[in-house]
Write a protein that holds these residues in place. Sequence first.
Motif, short mmCIF file in Angstrom:
data_model
loop_
_atom_site.label_atom_id
_atom_site.label_comp_id
_atom_site.label_asym_id
_atom_site.label_seq_id
_atom_site.Cartn_x
_atom_site.Cartn_y
_atom_site.Cartn_z
N LYS A 1 -71.52 -25.00 -11.40
CA LYS A 1 -70.73 -24.95 -10.17
C LYS A 1 -69.80 -26.16 -10.11
N ALA A 2 -70.31 -27.32 -10.50
CA ALA A 2 -69.47 -28.52 -10.51
C ALA A 2 -68.31 -28.36 -11.48
N LYS A 3 -68.57 -27.80 -12.64
CA LYS A 3 -67.51 -27.59 -13.63
C LYS A 3 -66.46 -26.62 -13.10
N LEU A 4 -66.90 -25.54 -12.47
CA LEU A 4 -65.98 -24.57 -11.88
C LEU A 4 -65.14 -25.24 -10.79
N LEU A 5 -65.78 -25.97 -9.91
CA LEU A 5 -65.07 -26.65 -8.83
C LEU A 5 -64.08 -27.68 -9.35
N LEU A 6 -64.52 -28.49 -10.28
CA LEU A 6 -63.63 -29.53 -10.82
C LEU A 6 -62.45 -28.91 -11.57
N THR A 7 -62.67 -27.79 -12.25
CA THR A 7 -61.58 -27.09 -12.93
C THR A 7 -60.55 -26.60 -11.92
N MET A 8 -61.03 -25.97 -10.85
CA MET A 8 -60.11 -25.44 -9.84
C MET A 8 -59.43 -26.58 -9.08
N LEU A 9 -60.15 -27.66 -8.82
CA LEU A 9 -59.54 -28.82 -8.15
C LEU A 9 -58.48 -29.46 -9.02
N LEU A 10 -58.74 -29.55 -10.31
CA LEU A 10 -57.75 -30.11 -11.23
C LEU A 10 -56.48 -29.26 -11.21
N THR B 1 -55.87 -21.91 -16.32
CA THR B 1 -57.16 -22.11 -15.64
C THR B 1 -57.97 -20.83 -15.60
N VAL B 2 -57.34 -19.71 -15.30
CA VAL B 2 -58.05 -18.41 -15.31
C VAL B 2 -58.63 -18.17 -16.70
N ASP B 3 -57.83 -18.39 -17.71
CA ASP B 3 -58.29 -18.20 -19.08
C ASP B 3 -59.45 -19.14 -19.41
N TYR B 4 -59.32 -20.41 -19.01
CA TYR B 4 -60.40 -21.38 -19.27
C TYR B 4 -61.70 -20.94 -18.58
N ILE B 5 -61.61 -20.52 -17.34
CA ILE B 5 -62.81 -20.09 -16.62
C ILE B 5 -63.42 -18.88 -17.31
N ASN B 6 -62.59 -17.93 -17.72
CA ASN B 6 -63.11 -16.75 -18.40
C ASN B 6 -63.75 -17.09 -19.74
N GLN B 7 -63.24 -18.07 -20.44
CA GLN B 7 -63.81 -18.46 -21.73
C GLN B 7 -65.06 -19.32 -21.61
N ASN B 8 -65.16 -20.12 -20.53
CA ASN B 8 -66.23 -21.12 -20.45
C ASN B 8 -67.23 -20.90 -19.33
N LEU B 9 -66.86 -20.18 -18.31
CA LEU B 9 -67.73 -20.04 -17.14
C LEU B 9 -67.87 -18.59 -16.68
N TYR C 1 -71.33 -17.52 -15.42
CA TYR C 1 -71.60 -18.14 -14.12
C TYR C 1 -70.83 -17.44 -13.00
N THR C 2 -69.55 -17.16 -13.20
CA THR C 2 -68.77 -16.51 -12.14
C THR C 2 -69.25 -15.09 -11.90
N ARG C 3 -69.65 -14.38 -12.96
CA ARG C 3 -70.23 -13.04 -12.78
C ARG C 3 -71.50 -13.12 -11.95
N ASN C 4 -72.36 -14.10 -12.28
CA ASN C 4 -73.61 -14.25 -11.54
C ASN C 4 -73.35 -14.63 -10.09
N LEU C 5 -72.36 -15.47 -9.84
CA LEU C 5 -71.99 -15.82 -8.47
C LEU C 5 -71.67 -14.57 -7.67
N THR C 6 -70.87 -13.70 -8.26
CA THR C 6 -70.47 -12.46 -7.60
C THR C 6 -71.65 -11.53 -7.39
N ARG C 7 -72.47 -11.37 -8.41
CA ARG C 7 -73.63 -10.48 -8.30
C ARG C 7 -74.64 -11.02 -7.28
N HIS C 8 -74.86 -12.33 -7.33
CA HIS C 8 -75.83 -12.93 -6.40
C HIS C 8 -75.39 -12.73 -4.95
N ASP C 9 -74.10 -12.93 -4.71
CA ASP C 9 -73.59 -12.76 -3.36
C ASP C 9 -73.59 -11.30 -2.93
N MET C 10 -73.56 -10.38 -3.91
CA MET C 10 -73.55 -8.96 -3.58
C MET C 10 -74.93 -8.47 -3.16
N ASP C 11 -75.98 -9.16 -3.60
CA ASP C 11 -77.36 -8.74 -3.26
C ASP C 11 -77.74 -9.10 -1.85
#
Length: 191
Positions: free
Chosen positions: A142-151, A170-178, A181-191
């Motif tokens: 989550k910190a890596k995702l946040l810092l990437t988007m903040l940068l 940034t979109v490409d970086y997130i898709n390649q590295n996180l 995590y982003t899929r799990n964020l979405t799925r977790h929030d969907m439950d």
Amino acid sequence: MDQDNRQTSLLLYNFLQCSSNDVFQTELKELGSELTRKVSQGGRLEDDYELQTDGNRCFFEMPRAEELDSESQEEIIRNIAIKLAQIGDEMENSIQPNVVNDVIHWLKSGNLPTEEKRRQLAATVDKVMQMQTISQDLGQEKAKLLLTMLLAKKVMTHAPSLFRSIFYITVDYINQNLLTYTRNLTRHDMD
């Protein structure tokens, strides 16, 4: 546009929209129209940094495609982005100005191929992560995702002409590295 690019673009777009910054709102509105158009035409987010825009829609809308519950999924991603933006506003000062200036410098270097820009962003995010003390509550991914988007947000704020370039990298970086995590964020929030 594939599902992962759509979700990541929506997440970053809404994060930027919810962040406390008015400097790049015009560019953000134009990007929303561009993304909506690309999605509706079945386009892909590629190395397409110099696209023209023709409108100013406030929210990036996912098309009513074959995905189940795409409207509720869009709302879930928007809510995640709001939560991340709130945390990000508190962390924003943790990115040093010299790091932002370095990113702006290599992005303005017109002779760098896209792959090199991706590599540079990855190295910069790793450098920023090493400079941080990450709270146990936040977690590394989550910190890596946040810092990437903040940068990306800081680059956009200091160099609005690089808005689209840093957005797509940034979109490409997130898709390649996180992506997991982003899929799990979405799925977790969907439950």
